[in-house]
Design an enzyme around this catalytic site. Sequence first.
Site, mmCIF file in Angstrom:
data_model
loop_
_atom_site.group_PDB
_atom_site.id
_atom_site.type_symbol
_atom_site.label_atom_id
_atom_site.label_comp_id
_atom_site.label_asym_id
_atom_site.label_seq_id
_atom_site.Cartn_x
_atom_site.Cartn_y
_atom_site.Cartn_z
ATOM 1 N N LYS A 66 -9.466 -17.672 -16.541
ATOM 2 C CA LYS A 66 -9.595 -16.426 -16.862
ATOM 3 C C LYS A 66 -10.738 -16.253 -17.794
ATOM 4 C CE LYS A 66 -4.604 -15.688 -16.744
ATOM 5 N NZ LYS A 66 -3.498 -15.920 -17.368
ATOM 6 N N GLN A 80 0.657 -15.238 -22.561
ATOM 7 C CA GLN A 80 0.648 -16.248 -21.200
ATOM 8 C C GLN A 80 2.146 -16.853 -21.297
ATOM 9 O OE1 GLN A 80 -1.913 -16.970 -19.459
ATOM 10 N NE2 GLN A 80 -0.582 -18.386 -18.103
ATOM 11 N N ASP A 123 -1.749 -7.319 -17.656
ATOM 12 C CA ASP A 123 -0.762 -8.113 -16.956
ATOM 13 C C ASP A 123 -0.025 -7.031 -16.045
ATOM 14 O OD1 ASP A 123 -0.632 -11.082 -16.973
ATOM 15 O OD2 ASP A 123 0.335 -10.970 -18.715
#
Length: 290
Positions: free
Chosen positions: A53, A97, A120
């Site tokens: 990322k 995460q 997300d």
Amino acid sequence: MTAKLLSAAPVVDQFKRDLAERCQALKLKGFTPSMCVVLVGDNPASQSYIRNKRRICEEVGASFRLEHLPADIGRNEFLGHVKELNQDPGIHGIIVQLPVSEHLRNLDLPNLVHPAKDIDGFHGQNTQQLYAGTRDLSLLLPCTPKGIIHLLNFYGYNLKGSSVAVIGRSAIVGKPLSMLLTNLDATVTLAHSQTKDIREVTRQAEIVVAAVGKARFMDRSYFNSERRTVVIDVGMNSLNGKLTGDVDLDDVKDFVAAITPVPGGVGPMTVVTLIDNLISAVERTAKGMQ
Ligand code: GUN
């Protein structure tokens, strides 16, 4: 017949050029797209995803921050960190995460991040758009489903009226993907571990999405070679220390028309889609559309 490999590489290249241009345009307006990943503990798989990322983020000119918290952080302290990020005008995208430590799992994790910063696409306000029937890929929708649609579009597969079997009903992949495909006019069958005969479903489908989470779960017996099936392998399993998909590629390659490789297929599409969500989130802020 040997299956065509649907590699993410050319799609990612095209995406990165587009994202870099959009990022530059935002910077000229005074907005430097910035994301923050909240990582709790030291899960090695999470750390590897986060490195990817960060890399894509920096390649397109966005800024990346890691908030690395100890595995035993208290609930309130954890919530305080997320709240602070939600209120920070210099941060446009936040992800928590997963997985987080056991003692944090009964928090309402999908809804912790402000919906406008939820890159997300997990927040109820964002997933609700899927229920409502959206086909707008500029919305903050879950990254793996959106990335799969981009990959299929890039390789020229038509979803309208096609039959798609999605195997796996997770909240991150199977469920949102089945809805997004439905909104895009595909006819979707969602199968899972309790389905009586998964092969009956996969052998009928034109496109099969394997999102089961079991290494090499599908062999050639799941496919009807006459159907010229397109296979999307979402699996990210570790087998003997190697990243392995849900589909046994060597076994199926003469029985399907096309398949995404693992690694190099759905994984990179997910990461680039996350950065696409970041840039879209900032574009909305810049337009005052929050
Ligand atoms: N862990 C594995 N996949 C994901 C994802 O898509 N988002 C987050 N936040 N954590 C993950």
